[in-house]
Design a protein around this motif. Structure first.
Motif, PDB file in Angstrom:
ATOM      1  N   MET A   1     -11.951   8.658  25.577  1.00 31.79           N
ATOM      2  CA  MET A   1     -10.992   9.694  25.236  1.00 31.79           C
ATOM      3  C   MET A   1     -11.684  10.684  24.303  1.00 31.79           C
ATOM      4  SD  MET A   1      -7.385   9.201  23.174  1.00 31.79           S
ATOM      5  CE  MET A   1      -8.081   8.321  21.796  1.00 31.79           C
ATOM      6  N   GLN A   2     -11.686  11.928  24.706  1.00 36.52           N
ATOM      7  CA  GLN A   2     -12.277  12.992  23.902  1.00 36.52           C
ATOM      8  C   GLN A   2     -11.171  13.630  23.062  1.00 36.52           C
ATOM      9  OE1 GLN A   2     -13.742  16.177  26.304  1.00 36.52           O
ATOM     10  NE2 GLN A   2     -14.505  17.333  24.585  1.00 36.52           N
ATOM     11  N   ILE A   3     -11.465  13.909  21.794  1.00 35.04           N
ATOM     12  CA  ILE A   3     -10.491  14.548  20.904  1.00 35.04           C
ATOM     13  C   ILE A   3     -11.070  15.868  20.427  1.00 35.04           C
ATOM     14  CG2 ILE A   3      -9.202  14.367  18.753  1.00 35.04           C
ATOM     15  CD1 ILE A   3      -9.246  11.332  19.129  1.00 35.04           C
ATOM     16  N   GLN A   4     -10.290  16.932  20.592  1.00 34.18           N
ATOM     17  CA  GLN A   4     -10.719  18.270  20.192  1.00 34.18           C
ATOM     18  C   GLN A   4      -9.714  18.818  19.180  1.00 34.18           C
ATOM     19  OE1 GLN A   4     -11.232  20.920  23.485  1.00 34.18           O
ATOM     20  NE2 GLN A   4     -11.520  22.701  22.190  1.00 34.18           N
ATOM     21  N   ILE A   5     -10.215  19.340  18.074  1.00 36.63           N
ATOM     22  CA  ILE A   5      -9.366  19.891  17.015  1.00 36.63           C
ATOM     23  C   ILE A   5      -9.524  21.414  17.001  1.00 36.63           C
ATOM     24  CG2 ILE A   5      -8.812  19.844  14.557  1.00 36.63           C
ATOM     25  CD1 ILE A   5      -8.516  17.101  15.908  1.00 36.63           C
ATOM     26  N   ASN A   6      -8.409  22.129  17.074  1.00 33.71           N
ATOM     27  CA  ASN A   6      -8.396  23.591  16.999  1.00 33.71           C
ATOM     28  C   ASN A   6      -7.562  23.991  15.787  1.00 33.71           C
ATOM     29  OD1 ASN A   6      -9.676  23.989  19.670  1.00 33.71           O
ATOM     30  ND2 ASN A   6      -7.769  23.117  20.420  1.00 33.71           N
ATOM     31  N   THR A   7      -8.110  24.847  14.933  1.00 30.74           N
ATOM     32  CA  THR A   7      -7.371  25.262  13.742  1.00 30.74           C
ATOM     33  C   THR A   7      -7.086  26.759  13.781  1.00 30.74           C
ATOM     34  OG1 THR A   7      -9.434  25.559  12.526  1.00 30.74           O
ATOM     35  CG2 THR A   7      -8.326  23.452  12.283  1.00 30.74           C
ATOM     36  N   GLY A   8      -5.911  27.126  13.287  1.00 29.73           N
ATOM     37  CA  GLY A   8      -5.536  28.523  13.182  1.00 29.73           C
ATOM     38  C   GLY A   8      -6.146  29.144  11.936  1.00 29.73           C
ATOM     39  N   SER A   9      -5.973  30.443  11.780  1.00 33.52           N
ATOM     40  CA  SER A   9      -6.599  31.166  10.667  1.00 33.52           C
ATOM     41  C   SER A   9      -6.091  30.735   9.296  1.00 33.52           C
ATOM     42  CB  SER A   9      -6.393  32.672  10.836  1.00 33.52           C
ATOM     43  OG  SER A   9      -5.011  32.968  10.849  1.00 33.52           O
ATOM     44  N   GLY A  10      -4.877  30.231   9.198  1.00 34.87           N
ATOM     45  CA  GLY A  10      -4.330  29.847   7.903  1.00 34.87           C
ATOM     46  C   GLY A  10      -4.669  28.429   7.489  1.00 34.87           C
ATOM     47  N   ILE A  11      -5.383  27.693   8.314  1.00 32.26           N
ATOM     48  CA  ILE A  11      -5.726  26.299   8.024  1.00 32.26           C
ATOM     49  C   ILE A  11      -7.155  26.232   7.504  1.00 32.26           C
ATOM     50  CG2 ILE A  11      -6.000  23.985   8.982  1.00 32.26           C
ATOM     51  CD1 ILE A  11      -3.107  24.912   8.930  1.00 32.26           C
ATOM     52  N   HIS A  12      -7.312  25.676   6.306  1.00 27.13           N
ATOM     53  CA  HIS A  12      -8.630  25.558   5.686  1.00 27.13           C
ATOM     54  C   HIS A  12      -8.973  24.083   5.531  1.00 27.13           C
ATOM     55  CE1 HIS A  12      -8.219  29.797   4.888  1.00 27.13           C
ATOM     56  NE2 HIS A  12      -7.061  29.557   4.301  1.00 27.13           N
ATOM     57  N   GLY A  13     -10.210  23.755   5.626  1.00 25.76           N
ATOM     58  CA  GLY A  13     -10.628  22.368   5.479  1.00 25.76           C
ATOM     59  C   GLY A  13     -11.952  22.117   6.167  1.00 25.76           C
ATOM     60  N   GLY A  14     -12.269  22.969   7.120  1.00 22.64           N
ATOM     61  CA  GLY A  14     -13.558  22.914   7.784  1.00 22.64           C
ATOM     62  C   GLY A  14     -13.841  21.614   8.501  1.00 22.64           C
ATOM     63  N   GLU A  15     -15.100  21.215   8.464  1.00 24.31           N
ATOM     64  CA  GLU A  15     -15.570  20.040   9.187  1.00 24.31           C
ATOM     65  C   GLU A  15     -14.939  18.751   8.663  1.00 24.31           C
ATOM     66  OE1 GLU A  15     -17.155  18.181  12.213  1.00 24.31           O
ATOM     67  OE2 GLU A  15     -17.333  20.345  11.929  1.00 24.31           O
ATOM     68  N   ASP A  16     -14.688  18.668   7.357  1.00 25.08           N
ATOM     69  CA  ASP A  16     -14.065  17.465   6.791  1.00 25.08           C
ATOM     70  C   ASP A  16     -12.661  17.252   7.363  1.00 25.08           C
ATOM     71  OD1 ASP A  16     -16.289  16.905   5.240  1.00 25.08           O
ATOM     72  OD2 ASP A  16     -15.482  17.907   3.458  1.00 25.08           O
ATOM     73  N   LEU A  17     -11.886  18.324   7.442  1.00 31.14           N
ATOM     74  CA  LEU A  17     -10.539  18.236   8.010  1.00 31.14           C
ATOM     75  C   LEU A  17     -10.614  17.841   9.478  1.00 31.14           C
ATOM     76  CD1 LEU A  17      -7.456  18.619   7.918  1.00 31.14           C
ATOM     77  CD2 LEU A  17      -7.856  21.026   8.465  1.00 31.14           C
ATOM     78  N   ASN A  18     -11.510  18.466  10.226  1.00 32.59           N
ATOM     79  CA  ASN A  18     -11.652  18.145  11.647  1.00 32.59           C
ATOM     80  C   ASN A  18     -12.012  16.675  11.851  1.00 32.59           C
ATOM     81  OD1 ASN A  18     -11.069  20.768  12.259  1.00 32.59           O
ATOM     82  ND2 ASN A  18     -13.148  21.323  12.847  1.00 32.59           N
ATOM     83  N   ARG A  19     -12.950  16.172  11.063  1.00 31.81           N
ATOM     84  CA  ARG A  19     -13.388  14.777  11.176  1.00 31.81           C
ATOM     85  C   ARG A  19     -12.238  13.828  10.813  1.00 31.81           C
ATOM     86  NH1 ARG A  19     -18.604  15.172   9.361  1.00 31.81           N
ATOM     87  NH2 ARG A  19     -17.650  15.931   7.516  1.00 31.81           N
TER      88      ARG A  19
END
Length: 117
Positions: A1-19
């Motif tokens: 299962m592949q998981i892809q994270i997409n963030t909008g312009s108002g969401i901050h956190g970068g790679e740490d949030l994605n992980r």
């Protein structure tokens, strides 16, 4: 299962949030991993700079093998709560979807019961 994270312009956190989001979603949906090809998470801030009690939103879209995609949405005060809520909602949705595919409605019927002596 592949998981892809997409963030909008108002969401901050970068790679740490994605992980973190990827790990959280994977742990909640782990039991469905062989039945899903991909899960996409769309994280958005609904009110931008204004804020609000439930302005963070997570939309999860899961793609079951050989079936149409399904989606679950959750709004919360933080991105973390939104991701957890959407993952839990998706787990309930998939339990229902896959449960219906593999179980007859109502279980055994009277026609399959042995006749009394």
């Amino acid at each position: 299962m592949q998981i892809q994270i997409n963030t909008g312009s108002g969401i901050h956190g970068g790679e740490d949030l994605n992980r973190w989001a990827e790990t959280e979603i994977a742990s909640v949906l782990e039991r469905f991993s062989d039945q899903l090809t991909r899960v996409e998470a769309h994280l958005t801030d609904q009110n931008g700079e204004k804020g609000g009690p439930e302005d963070k939103q997570c939309v999860l879209e899961a793609r079951p093998v050989g079936q149409h995609p399904v989606a679950a949405t959750h709004r919360a005060g933080s991105v973390e709560e939104a991701v957890r809520g959407a993952a839990d909602s998706m787990a309930h949705l998939l339990d229902s979807k896959f449960g219906r595919l593999h179980h007859a409605k109502g279980g055994e019927t009277i026609r399959h019961m042995p006749a009394p002596d």
